[in-house]
Every structure is written in structure tokens, then in C-alpha cells.
Design an enzyme around this catalytic site. Structure first.
Site: not given
Ligand code: UGA
Length: 438
Positions: A86, A153, A155, A207, A211, A255-256, A263, A331
């Protein structure tokens, strides 16, 4: 149980493989012949730790098959999962539901048995009701139930998240459908995983709310990081100090350079659009989207400042370009904004990423590529960590200092303690750590 998973993309493949590992008979239906050929040959088209081994075992033990034929696959299925893509629609940010509705139509035209049709794809509120309408229009007398079963989930840790979820959410309209879903997830009973049973619209909303909330948490701490840089203070300690409050929780407070991936950017935008469409504007999330977009360019400025205000003619080593570690996914990766901006400012880039591979090279065509961090650092005028891969966490900093032309070290993920970097003779720029001088 017999489960059919339509779409062997990221979510579909991980879910299909894990369901087969639960002991169910699973057929993954994939139309893309290239992808199908790979899967049939036992090759996983994405990088996800642990997936290939699990896929191999369940294929070998006869519980997992791959097919391109939806019609014959769904015969006698107890549950048919829709896990097609999607993507955000170009221009307006709405989720593009073409693949979902096409699949619903195809299921409707092929349905012969009493079954449950479960949406795993992330879909806006109201989509499951539309799926039900489409299938009913195709087969007015068919006995079927529609269920919403969003996935959570991450990644890079998708197998662990699937096998040990915090909760499973199912939106249903009948007890019969709920019973089927309880059977699908029965192996999780051992771990007493909570099953949150709701109506369709609530499950769909959960959902997006999950997010958007996580994206908000990240964006919040990123702005606190900006404040710490100005006022003095350490954002990592602030995160710890607030995160230990169980009402806040310590996760997703790193922080980053801003969130990316397939997602958060897409789902926050879709939630904003849904809010506007229904006259319930999601103002907090609107701001989160804008702040996160701006953050990537803020990081470019931070790097340029670290280089003395000018990067023209300078070579910058970039470590990590994927949106996060343990994935090859590019992405909405912050690197896709930062690297082109640095190039526009006159810098040349030598990049390295353990899995970024062909896609990264295509999207960041202006960069040169090397295989490891030290080759990237060799003769560069600055080193920048954008993605916190393990391979970059234990660098020999003295060696880095020797290799660099000038000692500029930019750590956008705060993985190195300042003392270590400084002791190696490098000048550190990181995120959210201000220094007040008396
Ligand atoms: C995210 C959600 O964590 C999942 O629960 C969800 O199922 C998924 O989207 C989805 O909707 O399919 P994902 O995108 O794989 O998972 O990755 P995350 O680990 O959540 O990280 C997302 C972004 O946030 C990354 O760019 C990561 O670097 C950033 N991030 C994450 C931060 O900058 N700081 C944090 O403390 C955590």
C-alpha cells in the site's frame, strides 16, 4: 490450518514463513515471476536476519509453498491473508489501495469455500468494509468473514517481533471469525500473548495510531536534542531520565537524523490525510511530519558546520545509508536527503554500507562506494555516521584519526562516548549534547 498469504513482500513473506513455523500449511501467492523464481529456489529477496533459515526449514518440511495461482491456492483455505503493498500515492500522500482492492476482487471471483479473509497490509480506516463490499459484489452468496489483523514487525527484527509480539490485534465482526484467528495464533498462547479483539475500524486505527505515536516520540526527543544543544544538557540522559517513568517508557527515545523507512513516513502522512478527510485534523502528527522532514536538512547543516562552514572541494566519508541497521531498505532514508545536499554544497562522498547494495548505489549515484569504514575514512576530510550498523560501533578510532585528512567526526546516532572520540584526537559532533562554557 491451511493459510494462504497473498503477496510475498516484506510483511507477507515474514508472516507466511512464521505461520508455517507455527505448524500451519502455508501457500504464499506471488505474482512477480522474478521474485517467485527466487523464492522457489530458496532465496530470500530481502535482507532480514533469520528469515532464510526459517524459510528453508519449513519448505523442506513441507509446510511452506510458493505459487502464482491465487485461484487454486485459496481452495479449502481456513484463512486468506492480504499482504500486498500500500505505497503512499504520489501527490496526495493517501495510501494507494489499488493492489488491495484488486486482490479483494480476485478473491471474490475465485472464492468457493467458507473462509476468513484477513487484511495484513496497512490500510486506512474503512478499507476492510470496502473489501467486504467488493467481495460481496463479486459473490453475493459467498460465506466469508473479513478480519483486520495489522502487523507490528520492525525490519531487522521481524522474526523476533512475529514470534514474540507484545500483542496481536484482530478486528472482527463475529465470534466465528475470532475463533479462526485464535487458532491461527494459538502457538502464542504459551507465552500468554494478549489478543486484542476489536471491531474492524478500531483495529485499522490501532495500526496508524501506534506508528504515529512512535514517530511522535522520536520527533519529540529530536526536538529536545536541539534544545540540549543550545542550553547545555545531554539528550541521552534526558531520555533515560524520562524513559524510566513507566508511563513514558524508554524505547524509541533515541535522538538521531529523523525517522525513515517504509512505514512511519507513509503512515503518518496517511493518518494526516484521513484526519483531514473526516474533519478531525491530526495536528500533532501534521507537525511531526513537518519537523521530521526538516530534520534531514538540519543534519546536512550540522555536518557542514562541523567541517568549518564549508564543504566545497572536501571529501566526506559516510558510514551507513540504509534507513536503519539490519536492513537493505533505502525507503525514506535520511541519507537520501543528506548525501545529495552535501554533494550540492560541493562535497564528494565516499560511502559504505553493509547491506545498502545495488539499490543504494542507484539512489545515491553521485557517491563513490567502498567496502569498509577504514577505506571510506582514508584521506577524507570528515567522517559521518548516519546509520548505526554494528560494523561501525567498534571502530578503532585512533586508526580513523590517522586515516582522516582532518579530525572531523560526526556521529548522528550518538554511538560513541565523547571521551573516546576526543582521546583519539578527533573533534566530535553528535546529537543533543550541549556544552555550556562558564
Ligand atoms: C516500524 C514499527 O516500529 C513497527 O512496529 C511497524 O510494524 C512497522 O514500522 C510497520 O508499520 O510496518 P520499522 O519501520 O521497521 O518499524 O523500523 P523502526 O525500528 O520502527 O524504525 C523506524 C525509524 O525510526 C528508523 O529510521 C529509525 O532509525 C528511527 N528511530 C527509531 C529513531 O530515530 N529513534 C528511535 O529511538 C527509534
Amino acid at each position: 490450518m491451511k493459510i494462504v498469504m497473498i503477496g510475498a513482500g516484506y510483511v507477507g513473506l515474514v508472516s507466511g514463513v512464521c505461520f508455517s513455523d507455527f505448524g500451519h500449511q502455508v501457500i504464499c501467492v506471488e505474482k512477480d515471476q522474478n521474485k517467485l523464481a527466487k523464492l522457489r529456489a530458496g532465496k530470500v529477496p530481502i535482507f532480514e536476519p533469520g528469515l532464510e533459515m526459517l524459510m528453508e526449514r519449513n519448505t523442506r518440511e513441507g509446510r511452506l509453498r510458493f505459487s502464482d495461482d491465487l485461484k487454486s491456492s485459496i481452495v479449502d483455505a481456513d484463512a486468506i491473508f492480504i499482504a500486498v503493498g500500500t505505497p503512499a500515492r504520489r501527490g496526495d500522500g493517501f495510501a494507494d489501495l489499488t493492489f488491495v482492492y484488486d486482490t479483494a476482487r480476485e478473491i471474490g471471483e475465485s472464492l468457493t469455500t467458507d473462509t476468513v479473509i484477513v487484511t495484513k497490509s496497512t490500510v486506512p480506516v474503512g478499507t476492510n468494509r470496502e473489501i467486504k463490499r467488493i467481495i460481496t459484489a463479486c459473490k453475493p452468496k459467498a460465506a466469508f468473514e473479513v478480519v483486520s489483523n495489522p502487523e507490528f514487525l520492525r525490519e531487522g527484527s521481524a522474526i523476533e517481533d512475529f514470534m514474540r509480539p507484545d500483542r496481536v490485534v484482530v478486528g472482527v465482526e463475529s465470534e466465528a471469525a475470532e475463533a479462526v484467528m485464535r487458532n491461527v495464533y494459538r502457538p502464542l498462547n504459551l507465552r500468554e500473548t494478549p489478543l486484542v479483539v476489536t471491531d474492524l475500524e478500531t483495529a485499522e486505527t490501532i495500526k496508524y495510531a501506534a506508528n504515529a505515536f512512535l514517530a511522535t516520540k522520536i520527533t519529540f526527543i529530536n526536538e529536545i536534542a536541539d534544545l540540549c544543544e543550545k542550553t547545555g544538557g545531554d539528550v541521552q540522559q534526558v531520555a533515560k531520565g524520562i524513559g524510566l517513568d513507566s508511563r513514558i517508557g524508554g524505547k524509541f527515545l533515541h535522538a538521531g537524523p529523523g525517522y525513515g523507512g517504509s512505514c512511519f513516513p507513509k503512515d503518518t502522512l496517511a493518518l494526516v490525510q484521513t484526519g483531514q478527510r473526516y474533519g478531525a485534523p491530526q495536528r500533532i502528527v501534521e507537525t511531526v511530519v513537518a519537523v521530521n522532514d526538516a530534520r534531514k536538512s538540519d543534519m546536512t547543516r550540522k555536518i557542514i558546520d562541523a567541517c568549518g562552514g564549508n564543504v566545497s572541494g572536501k571529501r566526506i566519508a559516510v558510514l551507513g545509508v540504509t534507513f536503519k541497521p539490519n536492513t537493505d531498505d533505502m525507503r525514506d532514508a535520511p541519507s537520501l536527503v543528506i548525501i545529495p545536499e552535501l554533494i550540492s554544497a560541493g562535497a564528494s562522498i565516499t560511502a559504505c554500507d553493509p547491506e545498502g547494495g545495488a539499490e543504494a548505489r542507484k539512489l545515491l549515484a553521485g557517491a563513490d562506494w567502498v567496502d569498509d569504514a577504514y577505506s571510506a575514512a582514508d584521506g577524507a576530510d570528515a567522517l559521518v555516521i548516519i546509520t548505526e550498523w554494528n560494523a561501525f560501533r567498534g571502530l578503532d578510532l585512533s586508526k580513523v584519526a590517522e586515516l582522516l585528512n582532518s579530525p572531523v567526526f560526526v556521529d548522528l546516532r550518538n554511538i560513541y562516548p565523547a571521551e573516546e572520540v576526543v582521546a583519539a584526537g578527533l573533534t566530535l559532533t553528535n546529537v543533543g549534547k550541549g556544552h555550556v562554557k562558564d
